[in-house]
Write a protein that holds these residues in place. Sequence first.
Motif, PDB file in Angstrom:
ATOM      1  N   VAL A  54       0.726  -1.231   0.061  1.00 39.33           N
ATOM      2  CA  VAL A  54      -0.097   0.178   0.293  1.00 39.33           C
ATOM      3  C   VAL A  54       0.685   1.128  -0.183  1.00 39.33           C
ATOM      4  O   VAL A  54       1.692   0.902   0.276  1.00 39.33           O
ATOM      5  CB  VAL A  54      -0.603   0.025   1.269  1.00 39.33           C
ATOM      6  N   ILE A  55       0.524   1.872  -1.257  1.00 38.08           N
ATOM      7  CA  ILE A  55       1.428   3.226  -1.575  1.00 38.08           C
ATOM      8  C   ILE A  55       0.378   4.039  -0.467  1.00 38.08           C
ATOM      9  O   ILE A  55       0.111   4.925  -1.330  1.00 38.08           O
ATOM     10  CB  ILE A  55       1.787   3.191  -2.711  1.00 38.08           C
ATOM     11  N   TYR A  56       0.842   5.432   0.676  1.00 35.62           N
ATOM     12  CA  TYR A  56       0.107   6.392   0.716  1.00 35.62           C
ATOM     13  C   TYR A  56       1.085   7.380   0.159  1.00 35.62           C
ATOM     14  O   TYR A  56       2.244   7.709  -0.937  1.00 35.62           O
ATOM     15  CB  TYR A  56       0.843   6.650   2.697  1.00 35.62           C
ATOM     16  N   GLN A  57      -0.003   8.457   0.041  1.00 35.47           N
ATOM     17  CA  GLN A  57       0.713   9.900  -0.559  1.00 35.47           C
ATOM     18  C   GLN A  57       2.036  10.531   0.701  1.00 35.47           C
ATOM     19  O   GLN A  57       2.666  10.792   0.060  1.00 35.47           O
ATOM     20  CB  GLN A  57      -0.705  10.515  -0.340  1.00 35.47           C
ATOM     21  N   ASN A  58       1.474  10.287   1.818  1.00 33.34           N
ATOM     22  CA  ASN A  58       3.022  10.906   2.454  1.00 33.34           C
ATOM     23  C   ASN A  58       3.478   8.959   3.401  1.00 33.34           C
ATOM     24  O   ASN A  58       2.940   9.014   4.072  1.00 33.34           O
ATOM     25  CB  ASN A  58       3.010  12.150   3.129  1.00 33.34           C
ATOM     26  N   VAL A  59       4.492   9.487   4.208  1.00 34.14           N
ATOM     27  CA  VAL A  59       5.764   9.440   5.131  1.00 34.14           C
ATOM     28  C   VAL A  59       4.778   8.772   6.006  1.00 34.14           C
ATOM     29  O   VAL A  59       4.913   8.205   6.646  1.00 34.14           O
ATOM     30  CB  VAL A  59       6.910   9.856   4.940  1.00 34.14           C
ATOM     31  N   ARG A  60       3.908  10.137   6.449  1.00 34.00           N
ATOM     32  CA  ARG A  60       3.400   9.926   7.751  1.00 34.00           C
ATOM     33  C   ARG A  60       2.300   9.104   8.184  1.00 34.00           C
ATOM     34  O   ARG A  60       2.383   8.475   8.825  1.00 34.00           O
ATOM     35  CB  ARG A  60       3.019  11.849   8.126  1.00 34.00           C
ATOM     36  N   ASP A  61       1.454   8.964   6.790  1.00 36.95           N
ATOM     37  CA  ASP A  61       0.671   8.187   6.482  1.00 36.95           C
ATOM     38  C   ASP A  61       0.758   6.583   6.924  1.00 36.95           C
ATOM     39  O   ASP A  61       0.564   6.014   7.744  1.00 36.95           O
ATOM     40  CB  ASP A  61      -0.381   8.560   5.731  1.00 36.95           C
ATOM     41  N   ALA A  62       1.947   6.577   6.994  1.00 33.78           N
ATOM     42  CA  ALA A  62       2.533   5.400   6.101  1.00 33.78           C
ATOM     43  C   ALA A  62       2.737   4.467   8.095  1.00 33.78           C
ATOM     44  O   ALA A  62       3.075   3.893   8.033  1.00 33.78           O
ATOM     45  CB  ALA A  62       3.552   5.156   5.587  1.00 33.78           C
ATOM     46  N   SER A  63       3.331   5.877   8.297  1.00 31.99           N
ATOM     47  CA  SER A  63       4.033   5.229   9.550  1.00 31.99           C
ATOM     48  C   SER A  63       3.375   5.326  10.651  1.00 31.99           C
ATOM     49  O   SER A  63       2.760   4.615  11.089  1.00 31.99           O
ATOM     50  CB  SER A  63       4.708   6.169  10.316  1.00 31.99           C
ATOM     51  N   ARG A  64       1.427   6.022  10.618  1.00 31.08           N
ATOM     52  CA  ARG A  64       0.628   5.666  10.896  1.00 31.08           C
ATOM     53  C   ARG A  64       0.551   4.539  11.104  1.00 31.08           C
ATOM     54  O   ARG A  64      -0.302   3.656  11.848  1.00 31.08           O
ATOM     55  CB  ARG A  64      -0.287   7.147  10.934  1.00 31.08           C
ATOM     56  N   ALA A  65      -0.260   4.018   9.898  1.00 33.07           N
ATOM     57  CA  ALA A  65      -0.792   2.515   9.689  1.00 33.07           C
ATOM     58  C   ALA A  65      -0.286   1.540  10.353  1.00 33.07           C
ATOM     59  O   ALA A  65      -0.726   0.445  10.611  1.00 33.07           O
ATOM     60  CB  ALA A  65      -0.528   2.334   7.614  1.00 33.07           C
ATOM     61  N   ILE A  66       1.156   1.638  10.307  1.00 32.69           N
ATOM     62  CA  ILE A  66       2.764   0.673  10.424  1.00 32.69           C
ATOM     63  C   ILE A  66       1.843   0.531  12.161  1.00 32.69           C
ATOM     64  O   ILE A  66       2.021  -0.231  13.117  1.00 32.69           O
ATOM     65  CB  ILE A  66       3.912   0.636  10.623  1.00 32.69           C
ATOM     66  N   ARG A  67       1.666   1.771  12.944  1.00 31.02           N
ATOM     67  CA  ARG A  67       1.199   2.375  14.321  1.00 31.02           C
ATOM     68  C   ARG A  67      -0.083   1.653  14.549  1.00 31.02           C
ATOM     69  O   ARG A  67      -0.240   0.891  15.820  1.00 31.02           O
ATOM     70  CB  ARG A  67       1.221   3.132  14.552  1.00 31.02           C
ATOM     71  N   GLU A  68      -1.289   2.010  13.525  1.00 28.64           N
ATOM     72  CA  GLU A  68      -2.776   1.840  14.278  1.00 28.64           C
ATOM     73  C   GLU A  68      -2.546   0.857  13.805  1.00 28.64           C
ATOM     74  O   GLU A  68      -4.293  -0.053  14.347  1.00 28.64           O
ATOM     75  CB  GLU A  68      -2.964   3.205  13.750  1.00 28.64           C
ATOM     76  N   LEU A  69      -2.814   0.039  12.470  1.00 26.49           N
ATOM     77  CA  LEU A  69      -3.020  -0.892  11.831  1.00 26.49           C
ATOM     78  C   LEU A  69      -2.811  -2.575  12.105  1.00 26.49           C
ATOM     79  O   LEU A  69      -3.035  -2.754  11.492  1.00 26.49           O
ATOM     80  CB  LEU A  69      -3.549  -0.266  10.132  1.00 26.49           C
ATOM     81  N   GLN A  70      -1.979  -1.895  12.816  1.00 27.36           N
ATOM     82  CA  GLN A  70      -1.341  -3.592  12.945  1.00 27.36           C
ATOM     83  C   GLN A  70      -2.157  -4.556  13.498  1.00 27.36           C
ATOM     84  O   GLN A  70      -2.743  -3.605  14.289  1.00 27.36           O
ATOM     85  CB  GLN A  70      -0.155  -3.284  13.875  1.00 27.36           C
ATOM     86  N   ASN A  71      -2.893  -5.793  13.125  1.00 26.80           N
ATOM     87  CA  ASN A  71      -3.441  -6.137  14.352  1.00 26.80           C
ATOM     88  C   ASN A  71      -4.539  -5.947  13.821  1.00 26.80           C
ATOM     89  O   ASN A  71      -5.933  -6.737  14.686  1.00 26.80           O
ATOM     90  CB  ASN A  71      -2.919  -6.794  15.455  1.00 26.80           C
ATOM     91  N   SER A  72      -5.292  -5.168  13.312  1.00 29.20           N
ATOM     92  CA  SER A  72      -6.413  -4.332  12.522  1.00 29.20           C
ATOM     93  C   SER A  72      -6.858  -5.688  11.918  1.00 29.20           C
ATOM     94  O   SER A  72      -6.096  -6.874  11.227  1.00 29.20           O
ATOM     95  CB  SER A  72      -6.654  -3.406  12.521  1.00 29.20           C
ATOM     96  N   THR A  73      -8.413  -6.128  12.321  1.00 31.85           N
ATOM     97  CA  THR A  73      -8.940  -7.013  11.132  1.00 31.85           C
ATOM     98  C   THR A  73      -9.389  -7.464   9.939  1.00 31.85           C
ATOM     99  O   THR A  73     -10.503  -5.709  10.218  1.00 31.85           O
ATOM    100  CB  THR A  73     -10.030  -7.787  12.593  1.00 31.85           C
ATOM    101  N   LEU A  74      -8.734  -7.619   8.762  1.00 36.21           N
ATOM    102  CA  LEU A  74      -9.602  -7.230   7.753  1.00 36.21           C
ATOM    103  C   LEU A  74     -10.909  -8.778   7.129  1.00 36.21           C
ATOM    104  O   LEU A  74      -9.384 -10.041   6.692  1.00 36.21           O
ATOM    105  CB  LEU A  74      -8.642  -7.285   6.562  1.00 36.21           C
ATOM    106  N   HIS A  75     -11.919  -8.824   6.819  1.00 37.53           N
ATOM    107  CA  HIS A  75     -11.814 -10.443   6.315  1.00 37.53           C
ATOM    108  C   HIS A  75     -11.899 -11.007   7.534  1.00 37.53           C
ATOM    109  O   HIS A  75     -11.724 -12.317   7.248  1.00 37.53           O
ATOM    110  CB  HIS A  75     -11.637 -10.080   4.435  1.00 37.53           C
TER     111      HIS A  75
END
Length: 190
Positions: A54-75
């Motif tokens: 997944v490519i974000y528009q900026n690095v800050r959002d990518a860092s947030r994804a690693i921090r906040e979406l780790q172990n989140s549930t998808l399907h």
Amino acid sequence: TSELNITHPSVYVGNLAYETSWQDLKDHMRQAGNVDQANILQGEDGRSKGCGIVIYQNVRDASRAIRELQNSTLHGRPIFVREDREQGGRRSGGGARGDAGATGAAGCQLFVNNLSYDTSWKELKDHFRQCGDVERVEVIEGPDGRKKGFGTVRFYKAKDASKAIETLNGVELQGRQLEVRHDNKAGRGR
């Protein structure tokens, strides 16, 4: 956050359900910020490998994804999210310090331009296979799922990649003259 000192806006997502599409992945990952592009990695047979980029528009959002979406549930599956290491050169161990891994990745990966919108990753792979063993192929799509007319081809060996430039640059595939060159973005932190 100091520990997430990532330099480019792409993340690797693993443990995906096989039915998860790039659109599902994109919608899920959008919780952390604006997603430029989401790709599901596929095997030879076109089936999902259960992971994606997944490519974000900026690095800050990518860092947030690693921090906040780790172990989140998808399907129904807990996904794991980490920095996309391939993007910035292979920083795996094995004693290769400094730039050794980076030049390797760059030497093996090609950027292919002027693709027909009808060309699938499989057809692109078959076309390049005449020059050597192809590790992976990607036909880049926009957020709407339409092909952008370019892609990347990575060979296992740099000499096969060089041969492909000599053999296939300017050669037609599905009525379009391909432009084939080394992918300068491969293997270098942006």
